[in-house]
Design an enzyme around this catalytic site. Structure first.
Site, PDB file in Angstrom:
ATOM      1  N   LYS A 113       0.847  -1.187   0.000  1.00 61.66           N
ATOM      2  CA  LYS A 113       0.000   0.000   0.000  1.00 61.66           C
ATOM      3  C   LYS A 113       0.880   1.232   0.000  1.00 61.66           C
ATOM      4  O   LYS A 113       1.517   1.556   0.995  1.00 61.66           O
ATOM      5  CB  LYS A 113      -0.881  -0.056   1.259  1.00 61.66           C
ATOM      6  N   GLU A 162      -7.265   1.766  -7.668  1.00 62.35           N
ATOM      7  CA  GLU A 162      -8.124   2.521  -6.750  1.00 62.35           C
ATOM      8  C   GLU A 162      -8.767   3.726  -7.427  1.00 62.35           C
ATOM      9  O   GLU A 162      -8.098   4.504  -8.094  1.00 62.35           O
ATOM     10  CB  GLU A 162      -7.291   2.988  -5.556  1.00 62.35           C
ATOM     11  N   GLU A 215     -13.003   0.432   0.197  1.00 59.44           N
ATOM     12  CA  GLU A 215     -11.844   0.796   1.012  1.00 59.44           C
ATOM     13  C   GLU A 215     -12.124   1.995   1.906  1.00 59.44           C
ATOM     14  O   GLU A 215     -12.703   2.982   1.457  1.00 59.44           O
ATOM     15  CB  GLU A 215     -10.673   1.218   0.114  1.00 59.44           C
TER      16      GLU A 215
HETATM   17  O1  LIG Z   1      -8.048   3.035   8.034  1.00 58.02           O
HETATM   18  P1  LIG Z   1      -9.234   2.820   7.155  1.00 58.02           P
HETATM   19  O2  LIG Z   1     -10.194   3.971   7.167  1.00 58.02           O
HETATM   20  O3  LIG Z   1      -9.903   1.509   7.447  1.00 58.02           O
HETATM   21  O4  LIG Z   1      -8.688   2.729   5.638  1.00 58.02           O
HETATM   22  C1  LIG Z   1      -7.875   1.668   5.173  1.00 58.02           C
HETATM   23  C2  LIG Z   1      -7.414   1.929   3.723  1.00 58.02           C
HETATM   24  O5  LIG Z   1      -8.531   1.915   2.895  1.00 58.02           O
HETATM   25  C3  LIG Z   1      -6.645   3.235   3.610  1.00 58.02           C
HETATM   26  O6  LIG Z   1      -5.504   3.093   4.376  1.00 58.02           O
HETATM   27  C4  LIG Z   1      -6.265   3.608   2.183  1.00 58.02           C
HETATM   28  C5  LIG Z   1      -7.014   3.414   1.065  1.00 58.02           C
HETATM   29  N1  LIG Z   1      -6.372   3.856  -0.039  1.00 58.02           N
HETATM   30  C6  LIG Z   1      -5.187   4.372   0.337  1.00 58.02           C
HETATM   31  C7  LIG Z   1      -4.157   4.909  -0.426  1.00 58.02           C
HETATM   32  C8  LIG Z   1      -3.028   5.292   0.226  1.00 58.02           C
HETATM   33  C9  LIG Z   1      -2.906   5.195   1.599  1.00 58.02           C
HETATM   34  C10 LIG Z   1      -3.912   4.660   2.393  1.00 58.02           C
HETATM   35  C11 LIG Z   1      -5.064   4.222   1.751  1.00 58.02           C
END
Ligand SMILES: O=P(O)(O)OC[C@@H](O)[C@@H](O)c1c[nH]c2ccccc12
Length: 263
Positions: A113, A162, A215
């Site tokens: 990520k 995404e 997400e």
């Molecule tokens: O902590 P959350 O609200 O459950 O979200 C997780 C994840 O979707 C989020 O970290 C995220 C989604 N897309 C990203 C792109 C970059 C960094 C982080 C993200």
């Protein structure tokens, strides 16, 4: 107006210039991980992609002292479909070391990520043990996303693309990607709204063998039921699991029944 996304991307460029000279992290556990798509496709339970997230620009410190490998093992035991590891360090306090530690511990698909804008990041992700990389439509030109997508697939990785709105979904659909993530959080304003998943689901070609992943901002069973109804195959959850006193239990409550859409 400069947004946080602009800031992150600017910082990435500097970091990439350093990465080119760094030694690449190498995961000692070399195994063929199961395909994330196969784990999600036509599954009648909502699947959880559980994230290792120490901090974020919107929430600040979430859980700085986590042992990523231990946390990932709990996720695996609770039946997570995959583990996501934040590797961005300036804004999320993650690292490729975290990714490597997780990859050496669990057998699940692993998502790197990060804000990928250059091939070298894909090389690092693969070498550190990831089997899936994230490409964010809002962070890339159409040409660049195509180039990075092709590069990652050629390396044997899966790609999660995404999106946040209909225009971005159209860009994603032009790639033959099977994994599409709808980020409920606007990376420009940090506003979270689960109905983004609903809106994009109503424009999603479920019959083309693609899966939709919802997400961000999923906190509990009620949220999971809501996005499962929209047709999501999986949720990507960070904060709720990182803050939980009992991540095993929290993860289990998200694995709700879902109806298999025409796929
Ligand atoms: O902590 P959350 O609200 O459950 O979200 C997780 C994840 O979707 C989020 O970290 C995220 C989604 N897309 C990203 C792109 C970059 C960094 C982080 C993200």
């Amino acid at each position: 107006m400069t947004t946080i996304l602009d800031k992150i991307l600017k910082e990435k460029e500097t970091l990439i210039n350093q990465m080119i000279h760094e030694t690449i992290p190498v995961c000692k556990k070399r195994l063929k991980r199961p395909s994330l798509f196969d784990r999600l496709f036509q599954n009648n339970k909502l699947q959880v992609i559980a994230e290792i997230k120490r901090a974020s620009p919107s929430k600040g410190l979430i859980q700085g002292i986590v042992d990523p490998a231990k946390q990932a093992l709990v996720y695996q035991e609770a039946g997570a479909a995959a583990i996501s590891v934040l590797t961005d360090s300036p804004f999320f306090q993650g690292s490729f070391k975290d990714l490597q530690a997780v990859a050496e511990t669990v057998d699940l698909p692993i998502l790197c990520k990060d804000f990928i804008i250059h091939k070298v990041q894909i090389d690092f992700a693969k070498s550190a043990g990831a089997s899936v990389v994230l490409l964010i439509v809002a962070a890339l030109s159409k040409e660049k996303i195509k180039e990075l997508y092709t590069y990652a697939i050629a390396k044997g990785l899966e790609v999660l693309v995404e999106v946040h709105n209909i225009q971005e979904l159209e860009v994603a659909l032009q790639l033959d990607t099977k994994l599409i993530g709808v980020n409920n959080r606007d990376l420009r304003t940090f506003q979270v709204d689960l109905s983004h998943t609903g809106e994009l689901a109503s424009n999603f070609p479920f019959n083309e063998g693609r899966v939709l992943i919802s997400e961000s901002g999923i906190c509990n069973n009620v949220d999971a039921i809501q996005v499962a109804k929209y047709g999501a195959s999986a949720v990507l959850v960070g904060e709720a699991l990182m803050r939980s006193d009992d991540p095993y239990k929290t993860l289990r409550t998200l694995q709700v029944e879902r109806e298999v859409m025409v796929q």
